[in-house]
Write a protein that holds these residues in place. Structure first.
Motif, PDB file in Angstrom:
ATOM      1  N   VAL A  89       0.852  -1.186   0.000  1.00 44.63           N
ATOM      2  CA  VAL A  89       0.000   0.000   0.000  1.00 44.63           C
ATOM      3  C   VAL A  89       0.891   1.240   0.000  1.00 44.63           C
ATOM      4  CG1 VAL A  89      -1.714   1.308   1.323  1.00 44.63           C
ATOM      5  CG2 VAL A  89      -1.853  -1.187   1.229  1.00 44.63           C
ATOM      6  N   PRO A  90       0.644   2.206  -0.892  1.00 38.62           N
ATOM      7  CA  PRO A  90       1.442   3.438  -0.878  1.00 38.62           C
ATOM      8  C   PRO A  90       1.444   4.082   0.513  1.00 38.62           C
ATOM      9  CG  PRO A  90       0.073   3.365  -2.837  1.00 38.62           C
ATOM     10  CD  PRO A  90      -0.361   2.216  -1.974  1.00 38.62           C
ATOM     11  N   ILE A  91       2.596   4.600   0.907  1.00 38.79           N
ATOM     12  CA  ILE A  91       2.736   5.184   2.241  1.00 38.79           C
ATOM     13  C   ILE A  91       1.670   6.243   2.502  1.00 38.79           C
ATOM     14  CG2 ILE A  91       4.192   6.722   3.617  1.00 38.79           C
ATOM     15  CD1 ILE A  91       6.609   5.143   2.714  1.00 38.79           C
ATOM     16  N   GLU A  92       1.390   7.075   1.507  1.00 37.71           N
ATOM     17  CA  GLU A  92       0.433   8.167   1.729  1.00 37.71           C
ATOM     18  C   GLU A  92      -0.991   7.661   1.949  1.00 37.71           C
ATOM     19  OE1 GLU A  92       1.106   7.993  -2.834  1.00 37.71           O
ATOM     20  OE2 GLU A  92       2.276   7.749  -0.991  1.00 37.71           O
ATOM     21  N   ASP A  93      -1.264   6.421   1.580  1.00 40.23           N
ATOM     22  CA  ASP A  93      -2.598   5.852   1.762  1.00 40.23           C
ATOM     23  C   ASP A  93      -2.695   4.908   2.963  1.00 40.23           C
ATOM     24  OD1 ASP A  93      -3.352   7.117  -0.612  1.00 40.23           O
ATOM     25  OD2 ASP A  93      -2.811   5.372  -1.832  1.00 40.23           O
ATOM     26  N   ALA A  94      -1.556   4.597   3.590  1.00 43.20           N
ATOM     27  CA  ALA A  94      -1.511   3.512   4.565  1.00 43.20           C
ATOM     28  C   ALA A  94      -2.424   3.746   5.769  1.00 43.20           C
ATOM     29  CB  ALA A  94      -0.077   3.284   5.039  1.00 43.20           C
ATOM     30  N   VAL A  95      -2.421   4.954   6.328  1.00 44.72           N
ATOM     31  CA  VAL A  95      -3.260   5.217   7.497  1.00 44.72           C
ATOM     32  C   VAL A  95      -4.734   5.142   7.124  1.00 44.72           C
ATOM     33  CG1 VAL A  95      -3.922   6.940   9.212  1.00 44.72           C
ATOM     34  CG2 VAL A  95      -1.503   6.547   8.718  1.00 44.72           C
ATOM     35  N   ASP A  96      -5.109   5.695   5.997  1.00 43.46           N
ATOM     36  CA  ASP A  96      -6.510   5.629   5.564  1.00 43.46           C
ATOM     37  C   ASP A  96      -6.942   4.180   5.334  1.00 43.46           C
ATOM     38  OD1 ASP A  96      -6.825   8.360   5.664  1.00 43.46           O
ATOM     39  OD2 ASP A  96      -6.377   8.667   3.537  1.00 43.46           O
ATOM     40  N   VAL A  97      -6.081   3.379   4.726  1.00 38.60           N
ATOM     41  CA  VAL A  97      -6.387   1.958   4.522  1.00 38.60           C
ATOM     42  C   VAL A  97      -6.551   1.252   5.855  1.00 38.60           C
ATOM     43  CG1 VAL A  97      -5.432  -0.223   3.681  1.00 38.60           C
ATOM     44  CG2 VAL A  97      -5.326   1.807   2.242  1.00 38.60           C
ATOM     45  N   ALA A  98      -5.672   1.569   6.800  1.00 38.61           N
ATOM     46  CA  ALA A  98      -5.742   0.937   8.119  1.00 38.61           C
ATOM     47  C   ALA A  98      -7.023   1.293   8.860  1.00 38.61           C
ATOM     48  CB  ALA A  98      -4.536   1.335   8.958  1.00 38.61           C
ATOM     49  N   ARG A  99      -7.522   2.511   8.664  1.00 36.78           N
ATOM     50  CA  ARG A  99      -8.711   2.966   9.382  1.00 36.78           C
ATOM     51  C   ARG A  99     -10.015   2.554   8.713  1.00 36.78           C
ATOM     52  NH1 ARG A  99      -8.209   9.086  11.427  1.00 36.78           N
ATOM     53  NH2 ARG A  99     -10.091   8.361  12.474  1.00 36.78           N
ATOM     54  N   ALA A 100      -9.933   2.095   7.483  1.00 38.90           N
ATOM     55  CA  ALA A 100     -11.150   1.682   6.766  1.00 38.90           C
ATOM     56  C   ALA A 100     -11.672   0.363   7.333  1.00 38.90           C
ATOM     57  CB  ALA A 100     -10.851   1.537   5.277  1.00 38.90           C
ATOM     58  N   GLN A 101     -12.973   0.267   7.496  1.00 36.30           N
ATOM     59  CA  GLN A 101     -13.589  -0.961   8.006  1.00 36.30           C
ATOM     60  C   GLN A 101     -13.533  -2.078   6.959  1.00 36.30           C
ATOM     61  OE1 GLN A 101     -14.509  -1.437  11.056  1.00 36.30           O
ATOM     62  NE2 GLN A 101     -14.350   0.680  11.758  1.00 36.30           N
ATOM     63  N   PRO A 102     -13.339  -3.332   7.403  1.00 30.92           N
ATOM     64  CA  PRO A 102     -13.054  -3.750   8.774  1.00 30.92           C
ATOM     65  C   PRO A 102     -11.589  -3.519   9.114  1.00 30.92           C
ATOM     66  CG  PRO A 102     -13.074  -5.661   7.340  1.00 30.92           C
ATOM     67  CD  PRO A 102     -13.432  -4.481   6.469  1.00 30.92           C
ATOM     68  N   THR A 103     -11.306  -3.206  10.360  1.00 30.59           N
ATOM     69  CA  THR A 103      -9.938  -2.916  10.771  1.00 30.59           C
ATOM     70  C   THR A 103      -9.695  -3.458  12.170  1.00 30.59           C
ATOM     71  OG1 THR A 103      -8.273  -1.175  10.923  1.00 30.59           O
ATOM     72  CG2 THR A 103     -10.503  -0.637  11.712  1.00 30.59           C
ATOM     73  N   ASN A 104      -8.490  -3.232  12.692  1.00 29.08           N
ATOM     74  CA  ASN A 104      -8.146  -3.754  14.019  1.00 29.08           C
ATOM     75  C   ASN A 104      -7.161  -2.827  14.712  1.00 29.08           C
ATOM     76  OD1 ASN A 104      -5.205  -4.909  13.720  1.00 29.08           O
ATOM     77  ND2 ASN A 104      -6.325  -5.481  11.866  1.00 29.08           N
ATOM     78  N   ASP A 105      -7.060  -2.998  16.012  1.00 27.34           N
ATOM     79  CA  ASP A 105      -6.273  -2.091  16.836  1.00 27.34           C
ATOM     80  C   ASP A 105      -4.793  -2.107  16.512  1.00 27.34           C
ATOM     81  OD1 ASP A 105      -6.050  -4.692  17.799  1.00 27.34           O
ATOM     82  OD2 ASP A 105      -5.976  -4.092  19.900  1.00 27.34           O
ATOM     83  N   ALA A 106      -4.193  -3.293  16.325  1.00 25.25           N
ATOM     84  CA  ALA A 106      -2.749  -3.387  16.136  1.00 25.25           C
ATOM     85  C   ALA A 106      -2.292  -2.663  14.878  1.00 25.25           C
ATOM     86  CB  ALA A 106      -2.320  -4.853  16.084  1.00 25.25           C
ATOM     87  N   THR A 107      -3.067  -2.774  13.802  1.00 23.19           N
ATOM     88  CA  THR A 107      -2.699  -2.125  12.540  1.00 23.19           C
ATOM     89  C   THR A 107      -2.787  -0.606  12.662  1.00 23.19           C
ATOM     90  OG1 THR A 107      -3.412  -4.043  11.268  1.00 23.19           O
ATOM     91  CG2 THR A 107      -3.287  -1.954  10.097  1.00 23.19           C
ATOM     92  N   ILE A 108      -3.855  -0.106  13.255  1.00 24.49           N
ATOM     93  CA  ILE A 108      -3.994   1.339  13.449  1.00 24.49           C
ATOM     94  C   ILE A 108      -2.899   1.861  14.371  1.00 24.49           C
ATOM     95  CG2 ILE A 108      -5.463   3.145  14.410  1.00 24.49           C
ATOM     96  CD1 ILE A 108      -7.884   1.526  13.467  1.00 24.49           C
ATOM     97  N   GLU A 109      -2.677   1.188  15.485  1.00 23.14           N
ATOM     98  CA  GLU A 109      -1.636   1.611  16.430  1.00 23.14           C
ATOM     99  C   GLU A 109      -0.274   1.682  15.750  1.00 23.14           C
ATOM    100  OE1 GLU A 109      -3.503  -0.596  20.401  1.00 23.14           O
ATOM    101  OE2 GLU A 109      -1.923  -1.529  19.201  1.00 23.14           O
ATOM    102  N   GLY A 110       0.068   0.617  15.046  1.00 23.11           N
ATOM    103  CA  GLY A 110       1.389   0.556  14.435  1.00 23.11           C
ATOM    104  C   GLY A 110       1.637   1.685  13.458  1.00 23.11           C
TER     105      GLY A 110
END
Length: 201
Positions: A170-191
């Motif tokens: 996933v492109p770095i600039e999109d990574a946080v948005d991808v992580a926050r999109a449902q369905p998601t999980n705590d470890a990925t968002i935290e990291g």
């Protein structure tokens, strides 16, 4: 970010688990009158501590103890490496960061190096511990470390029998948005949020 990296071959006190599987607990501030293990599965242990509270009353505080885990934020060529997998526990397929259990005698960075290789096939030339912390402290005895990995070279995957994973870049600039999109999980968002806050993304 801590000074601990895989490159120096040493483990700091902050990065070493007591038993190789679960972290030791500190001395209690409230008296523990009794501590009981009620079930043990090999994957987690459950029980309670009977505690005397500050007002003199007693209460059972239930806990589930899980193995220490590591989550890997791996970056190459302006992309973050995710893995896509189905989680039977929540009945959803999720994009997640590579992650796994810290084995006996491993540091967080050593475990991250192994898990990254096993799940994705990539070897990292540099790994650094970003943060380690207790999770879900109202119920769990579970410690988690976030490791940043870079300098990736491809290799062969070594999946466990219960791992059915597909690596996704996933492109770095999109990574946080991808992580926050449902369905998601705590470890990925935290990291990802911790890595971004450290200026690594």
């Amino acid at each position: 970010m801590t000074d601990e990296t895989r490159d120096d071959g040493d483990r700091s006190a902050d990065e070493t688990t007591n038993s190789g599987r679960r972290d030791a607990l500190g001395d209690p501030e409230w008296p523990v009158l009794d501590s009981q293990t009620e079930y043990e599965t090999g994957w987690f242990t459950g029980g309670y501590d009977r505690v005397r509270q500050p007002d003199g009353t007693e209460k059972k505080y239930y806990w589930a103890e899980l193995s220490t885990a590591v989550v890997v934020v791996a970056v190459a060529e302006e992309h973050v490496l995710f893995v896509e997998q189905y989680r039977p526990t929540v009945r959803e397929t999720q994009l997640e960061l590579p992650a796994g259990i810290v084995e006996r005698g491993e540091s967080f960075t050593q475990a991250a190096e192994r898990e990254l290789r096993e799940e994705t096939g990539f070897e990292a030339s540099s790994l650094s511990l970003v943060q380690d912390f207790w999770t879900c402290t109202g119920l769990l005895r579970h410690r988690r470390g976030i490791v940043f990995a870079e300098g990736l070279t491809p290799g062969e995957r070594e999946l466990d029998s219960n791992e059915f994973l597909t690596p996704k870049a996933v492109p770095i600039e999109d990574a946080v948005d991808v992580a926050r999109a449902q369905p998601t999980n705590d470890a990925t968002i935290e990291g990802l949020l911790l890595a971004k806050d450290e200026g690594l993304l």
